[in-house]
Design an enzyme around this catalytic site. Structure first.
Site, PDB file in Angstrom:
ATOM      1  CB  CYS A 247      71.215  65.573  27.216  1.00  0.00           C
ATOM      2  SG  CYS A 247      72.334  64.912  28.456  1.00  0.00           S
TER       3      CYS A 247
ATOM      4  CB  CYS B 279      78.526  63.177  24.474  1.00  0.00           C
ATOM      5  SG  CYS B 279      78.446  64.685  25.471  1.00  0.00           S
TER       6      CYS B 279
HETATM    7  N1  DGL Z   1      75.608  66.618  26.286  1.00  0.00           N
HETATM    8  C1  DGL Z   1      75.243  65.583  27.165  1.00  0.00           C
HETATM    9  C2  DGL Z   1      75.192  64.211  26.526  1.00  0.00           C
HETATM   10  O1  DGL Z   1      74.828  64.144  25.368  1.00  0.00           O
HETATM   11  C3  DGL Z   1      75.679  65.663  28.598  1.00  0.00           C
HETATM   12  C4  DGL Z   1      77.110  65.690  28.880  1.00  0.00           C
HETATM   13  C5  DGL Z   1      77.389  65.923  30.340  1.00  0.00           C
HETATM   14  O2  DGL Z   1      76.848  66.871  30.903  1.00  0.00           O
HETATM   15  O3  DGL Z   1      78.148  65.132  30.925  1.00  0.00           O
HETATM   16  O4  DGL Z   1      75.441  63.207  27.140  1.00  0.00           O
END
Ligand code: DGL
Length: 262
Positions: free
Chosen positions: A73, A183
């Site tokens: 993440c 993301c």
């Molecule tokens: N998938 C995550 C990222 O790479 C988090 C996205 C989220 O929950 O806002 O930032």
């Protein structure tokens, strides 16, 4: 310790894009995945909350004897990885927007970063911009609402397509020829992003470098598993009914998905 699992976590299904690469590169390894769906999205949450969630999830993964942890993440990496590394002694691998590769590939010298607010407002991104933005224009687009749409799983949803137009088209109008998926949820809809970006735009997904870095660190510590184990266990803290479907779709597996209350 070599036969211990690798822990991977994200706010939801986004980290499955990283898990897919890890399972491809390191097929022997057992993996434990946590999607923190009860607290999704991370992108608009406070630093304190994300740090607290990351700490709780890592403690849980270590209680399952994980030999390494991948923060799959961008938002949690940006906000929490320093604290995690200070508090836990196993290798902790994070992810950041692929700004450097994008600046090396662009011909128009304009690149666009699609990410959450949390990632774009973080110090890590400011440092990347400063390091690589000297003679390249780095545009950034906070994609508020996109993560929730991806979690909902309806790729034909009109609102999802509207959001993609709002987020992608202005970057193209400003001359971006390279888009960075900052993301981990976004690679799950890469074909849709590519559709709006058009065939001339390069789209960078950083899951391969993360899997390579994990392999490098495990090798360095002689922690790679030589014989096949390959047990995958999935947890979610919330109740996203699409979660199981995504695991079978992304990984071609019949998943065992458990509920986790931490
Ligand atoms: N998938 C995550 C990222 O790479 C988090 C996205 C989220 O929950 O806002 O930032």
């Amino acid at each position: 310790m070599n036969n211990h699992p690798i822990g991977i976590f994200d706010s939801g299904i986004g980290g499955l894009s990283i898990l897919g690469q890890i399972s491809y590169l390191l097929p022997n390894e057992s993996l434990i995945y946590v999607g923190d769906t009860a607290f999704l999205p991370y992108g608009t949450k406070s630093r304190d909350l994300i740090q607290d969630r990351a700490h709780k999830i890592c403690s849980y993964l270590l209680s399952k004897h994980c030999k390494a942890i991948v923060v799959a993440c961008n938002t949690a990496t940006s906000v929490a990885i320093q604290k995690l590394r200070a508090n836990f002694s196993v290798p902790i691998i994070g992810i950041e927007p692929a700004v450097k590769p994008a600046t090396q590939q662009t011909r128009s010298r304009v690149i666009g970063i699609l990410a959450t607010e949390g990632t774009l407002e973080g110090e890590k991104f400011a440092t990347l911009k400063q390091r690589f933005g000297n003679d390249i224009t780095i545009l950034h687009q906070p994609c508020t609402g996109l993560v929730e749409m991806i979690e909902a799983g309806d790729l034909n949803d009109k609102k999802l397509h509207e959001l993609l137009k709002i987020f992608v088209l202005p970057l193209l109008e400003c001359g971006a020829d390279t888009l960075v998926l900052g993301c981990t949820h976004f690679p799950l809809i890469k074909p849709l992003i590519a559709y709006y970006a058009g065939p001339k735009v390069t789209i960078l997904d950083p899951s391969i470098p993360v899997a390579n870095e994990l392999k490098r660190q495990l090798e360095l510590k002689s922690l790679l598993l030589k014989e096949k184990s390959g047990m995958y266990t999935f947890f979610q803290t919330g109740t996203n009914e699409q979660f199981e479907k995504f695991i079978s779709k992304e990984l071609g597996l019949e998943p065992t998905l458990y509920s986790l209350n931490i």
